[in-house]
Design a protein around this motif. Structure first.
Motif, PDB file in Angstrom:
ATOM      1  N   SER A  65     -14.647  -4.235  -6.910  1.00 40.34           N
ATOM      2  CA  SER A  65     -14.911  -3.138  -6.173  1.00 40.34           C
ATOM      3  C   SER A  65     -16.255  -2.700  -6.334  1.00 40.34           C
ATOM      4  O   SER A  65     -16.900  -2.074  -5.492  1.00 40.34           O
ATOM      5  N   MET A 102       0.730  -1.152   0.072  1.00 42.14           N
ATOM      6  CA  MET A 102      -0.046  -0.034   0.153  1.00 42.14           C
ATOM      7  C   MET A 102       0.622   1.275  -0.118  1.00 42.14           C
ATOM      8  O   MET A 102       0.381   2.582  -0.048  1.00 42.14           O
ATOM      9  N   TYR A 153     -16.816   5.257   4.807  1.00 38.67           N
ATOM     10  CA  TYR A 153     -15.577   5.086   4.684  1.00 38.67           C
ATOM     11  C   TYR A 153     -15.504   3.942   3.448  1.00 38.67           C
ATOM     12  O   TYR A 153     -14.630   4.156   2.504  1.00 38.67           O
ATOM     13  N   CYS A 154     -16.365   2.762   3.386  1.00 38.95           N
ATOM     14  CA  CYS A 154     -16.330   2.009   2.119  1.00 38.95           C
ATOM     15  C   CYS A 154     -16.805   2.355   0.862  1.00 38.95           C
ATOM     16  O   CYS A 154     -16.121   2.164  -0.313  1.00 38.95           O
ATOM     17  N   PRO A 166      -1.934   2.226   6.851  1.00 39.50           N
ATOM     18  CA  PRO A 166      -3.037   3.118   7.353  1.00 39.50           C
ATOM     19  C   PRO A 166      -3.197   3.025   9.037  1.00 39.50           C
ATOM     20  O   PRO A 166      -2.965   1.934   9.234  1.00 39.50           O
ATOM     21  N   TRP A 217     -16.645   5.564  -0.041  1.00 42.73           N
ATOM     22  CA  TRP A 217     -15.518   6.092  -0.718  1.00 42.73           C
ATOM     23  C   TRP A 217     -14.371   5.435  -1.282  1.00 42.73           C
ATOM     24  O   TRP A 217     -14.091   5.653  -2.424  1.00 42.73           O
ATOM     25  N   SER A 218     -14.042   4.677  -0.428  1.00 47.60           N
ATOM     26  CA  SER A 218     -12.724   3.716  -0.879  1.00 47.60           C
ATOM     27  C   SER A 218     -13.048   2.846  -1.899  1.00 47.60           C
ATOM     28  O   SER A 218     -12.150   2.810  -2.837  1.00 47.60           O
ATOM     29  N   ASP A 219     -14.171   2.233  -2.009  1.00 50.26           N
ATOM     30  CA  ASP A 219     -14.645   1.351  -3.119  1.00 50.26           C
ATOM     31  C   ASP A 219     -14.794   2.118  -4.399  1.00 50.26           C
ATOM     32  O   ASP A 219     -14.653   1.552  -5.334  1.00 50.26           O
ATOM     33  N   THR A 220     -15.495   3.262  -4.321  1.00 54.73           N
ATOM     34  CA  THR A 220     -15.531   4.201  -5.447  1.00 54.73           C
ATOM     35  C   THR A 220     -14.166   4.523  -5.980  1.00 54.73           C
ATOM     36  O   THR A 220     -13.987   4.486  -7.171  1.00 54.73           O
ATOM     37  N   GLN A 221     -13.078   4.783  -5.187  1.00 54.36           N
ATOM     38  CA  GLN A 221     -11.842   5.113  -5.532  1.00 54.36           C
ATOM     39  C   GLN A 221     -11.238   3.995  -6.206  1.00 54.36           C
ATOM     40  O   GLN A 221     -10.561   3.962  -7.424  1.00 54.36           O
ATOM     41  N   ASP A 222     -11.432   2.618  -5.665  1.00 53.60           N
ATOM     42  CA  ASP A 222     -10.821   1.424  -6.215  1.00 53.60           C
ATOM     43  C   ASP A 222     -11.385   1.281  -7.486  1.00 53.60           C
ATOM     44  O   ASP A 222     -10.901   0.712  -8.381  1.00 53.60           O
ATOM     45  N   ARG A 231     -10.107   3.289 -10.219  1.00 58.12           N
ATOM     46  CA  ARG A 231      -8.619   2.940 -10.431  1.00 58.12           C
ATOM     47  C   ARG A 231      -8.757   1.577 -11.240  1.00 58.12           C
ATOM     48  O   ARG A 231      -7.921   1.453 -12.024  1.00 58.12           O
TER      49      ARG A 231
END
Length: 153
Positions: free
Chosen positions: A86, A47, A100-101, A51, A103-108, A111
């Protein structure tokens, strides 16, 4: 109370205390420091950093939790490609809900190549699933009838 009852009661209490002591020792046993350190190094390598939320995870469980995430969610050598994983995770996160998920899953997902339209559709499908689940369960639709009417083989 007779002496024998007192002795049995003491023995039972001692057994319970011994069992509780053993359980406490097992639950508070330190994590294998080598496994923990190896997991931290692997997280850092994978990573680009560790984190801070991972430092809040129990040390005894971190190596196993990281291995599971790495083998399933982060691997591209599974049955589902990263973009699909994702999008699934985002759809579930939208229903939990977990900001949290989400936001993170959208970014993943982005990507991994997901378009805005694919992201919107994944979330909409999760909403439809929740909607119809509410109808089926709330109206107590008979499951066997449902399966027959929906083409069960």
């Amino acid at each position: 109370m007779s002496v024998s009852r007192i002795v049995r009661s003491c023995l039972r209490s001692a057994s319970l205390l011994a069992a509780a002591g053993m359980l406490t020792a097992l639950l508070s046993a330190p994590a294998n420091a080598d496994d923990y350190d190896a997991a931290i190094k692997d997280i850092q390598s994978t990573m680009g950093g560790v984190p801070s939320f991972l430092t809040k995870f129990p040390k005894a469980g971190l190596p196993g939790a990281w291995a599971e995430v790495k083998a399933i969610e982060l691997s591209d050598k599974t049955a589902l490609p990263p973009k699909v994983k994702s999008l699934i995770s985002l759809a579930v996160a939208a229903q939990i809900p977990c900001s949290y998920c989400i936001w993170s899953d959208t970014q993943d997902a982005k990507r991994a190549g997901a378009t805005d339209e694919e992201i919107q559709e994944a979330v909409a499908v999760s909403a439809l699933t929740r909607h119809w689940s509410t109808i089926f369960n709330g109206m107590q639709v008979d499951f066997e009838t449902f399966k027959k009417e929906m083409g069960a083989q």
